[in-house]
Design an enzyme around this catalytic site. Sequence first.
Site, PDB file in Angstrom:
ATOM      1  N   CYS A  64       0.870  -1.171   0.000  1.00 40.39           N
ATOM      2  CA  CYS A  64       0.000   0.000   0.000  1.00 40.39           C
ATOM      3  C   CYS A  64       0.909   1.223   0.000  1.00 40.39           C
ATOM      4  O   CYS A  64       1.993   1.177  -0.559  1.00 40.39           O
ATOM      5  CB  CYS A  64      -0.932  -0.042   1.208  1.00 40.39           C
ATOM      6  SG  CYS A  64      -0.035  -0.101   2.788  1.00 40.39           S
ATOM      7  N   TYR A  65       0.496   2.297   0.624  1.00 38.44           N
ATOM      8  CA  TYR A  65       1.319   3.511   0.675  1.00 38.44           C
ATOM      9  C   TYR A  65       2.499   3.358   1.619  1.00 38.44           C
ATOM     10  O   TYR A  65       3.638   3.593   1.261  1.00 38.44           O
ATOM     11  CB  TYR A  65       0.478   4.719   1.116  1.00 38.44           C
ATOM     12  CG  TYR A  65      -0.601   5.087   0.139  1.00 38.44           C
ATOM     13  CD1 TYR A  65      -0.315   5.833  -0.995  1.00 38.44           C
ATOM     14  CD2 TYR A  65      -1.912   4.684   0.353  1.00 38.44           C
ATOM     15  CE1 TYR A  65      -1.310   6.173  -1.898  1.00 38.44           C
ATOM     16  CE2 TYR A  65      -2.914   5.022  -0.542  1.00 38.44           C
ATOM     17  CZ  TYR A  65      -2.607   5.769  -1.665  1.00 38.44           C
ATOM     18  OH  TYR A  65      -3.592   6.090  -2.552  1.00 38.44           O
TER      19      TYR A  65
END
Length: 101
Positions: A64-65
């Site tokens: 993800c981020y």
Amino acid sequence: MKFKTLSIADSKTLIKDAKPMILDCRDLKDYKAGHLEDALHVHEGLKESLVKRGDKQRSLLIYCYYGHASEHLAEFFSDFGFKDVYSLEGGYSRWKEQHQA
């Protein structure tokens, strides 16, 4: 935990040796702006398809981020019987950092 968190270096080794399915769980806009090579954008349809018909023996590398949302998704797939599930430590932001240096 049923999944493992991998460093960038260990993730590179996994990608080279095991050829995992790579899942990007960021927003579609950010996925389109840049992602790991061969990564698939995770959406509800893909999640459902993998749970119903996915190869549960194939390794999954999820990011993800920053590495938090991917842990939740890694746990989700582990709960559905996927054997080798990994979350990328530091997420895409750390991956980019290390590839721009």
